[in-house]
Design an enzyme around this catalytic site. Sequence first.
Site, PDB file in Angstrom:
ATOM      1  CG  ASP A  41      20.204  39.628  48.692  1.00  0.00           C
ATOM      2  OD1 ASP A  41      19.914  39.407  47.514  1.00  0.00           O
ATOM      3  OD2 ASP A  41      20.148  40.755  49.222  1.00  0.00           O
ATOM      4  CE1 TYR A  69      13.034  40.616  53.887  1.00  0.00           C
ATOM      5  CE2 TYR A  69      11.409  42.375  53.778  1.00  0.00           C
ATOM      6  CZ  TYR A  69      12.086  41.335  53.182  1.00  0.00           C
ATOM      7  OH  TYR A  69      11.817  41.012  51.877  1.00  0.00           O
ATOM      8  CG  ASP A  83      24.866  42.929  51.459  1.00  0.00           C
ATOM      9  OD1 ASP A  83      26.061  42.932  51.103  1.00  0.00           O
ATOM     10  OD2 ASP A  83      23.981  42.322  50.832  1.00  0.00           O
ATOM     11  NE  ARG A 182      20.542  44.257  49.481  1.00  0.00           N
ATOM     12  CZ  ARG A 182      20.807  43.904  48.231  1.00  0.00           C
ATOM     13  NH1 ARG A 182      22.052  43.739  47.837  1.00  0.00           N
ATOM     14  NH2 ARG A 182      19.833  43.733  47.351  1.00  0.00           N
TER      15      ARG A 182
END
Length: 307
Positions: A41, A69, A83, A182
């Site tokens: 993203d 992550y 988010d 998310r």
Amino acid sequence: MAPAAGVVLVDKAGGMTSHDVVARARRAFGTRKIGHAGTLDPMATGLLVLGVEAATRLLTFVVGLDKTYHATILLGVTTDSDDADGEVTGRADHSSLDAVSDAAIAAGVASLTGRISQVPSRVSAIKVAGRRAYDLARAGEDVVLEAREVTVSRFDAGAARRVPDGIELDVVVDCSSGTYIRALARDLGAALGVGGHLTALRRTRVGAFSVDDAVRVDALDSALPIDPATVGARVLGRLDVSAEEARDLRQGKRLAGASSRLGGGLRAAIDPAGLLVGVVEARGSDIKSVMNLPDPGRATSGTGEPG
């Protein structure tokens, strides 16, 4: 002259789309034949794996690799995108936040570790009736996504920080392909009764590839692609083949009675010159290609003569 085929590791900056990075790479390498494995993203930073020229065929085998992550979750505030890029849709009151203990956070994290059922974010890139979920959401349409099984093999949360808006957590997640960080933030907040969303996300690993070895977008002009044989061996494991076997595989023939050499699964077939022939698998007692790279022996120079 076409650039060398290979894989380029890019450390994407925030504010860019994955397509932006591909566009910059196309200019840097002078070719349109560039793709990426696994969208990031615009808010996210970190590792984006690009394929150049024929190495784009390898991206199919990179997409499904597990990933790492580093992220920051804000508990106490929900958004319509799960988010920080979304609109705030709810805020927990102070009494509810005060009731969230470190033990409750640890229990919530533990419940989201292992093999779990996860509903992707409504602004994900998943297609619904042929359209991307995020396009439907932005058009104001209801988006209903089905839960899917994913694996979160590590979900480590640092010490909770009490901030004016809620509770911040820095987390590290190792997960299977298709996991939405998310959604982890959203579901952790929901389990604690205060809501939550993601405020920062950085991908640091895709399979055997690390962001430590990646180049910034502004350094793409000087980036040296990792050759396909090295990539194939890292992702799938290596199968050395003779020159004759390489020729047969490139011509679509099977290696009769050779499946015992594979040990199961897919392998990268590499010829004596160190070139990736393709990706092979067992078919009964034989070995057969499931993907081949172009035969370098058929390359021609600008005069049309064999090069």
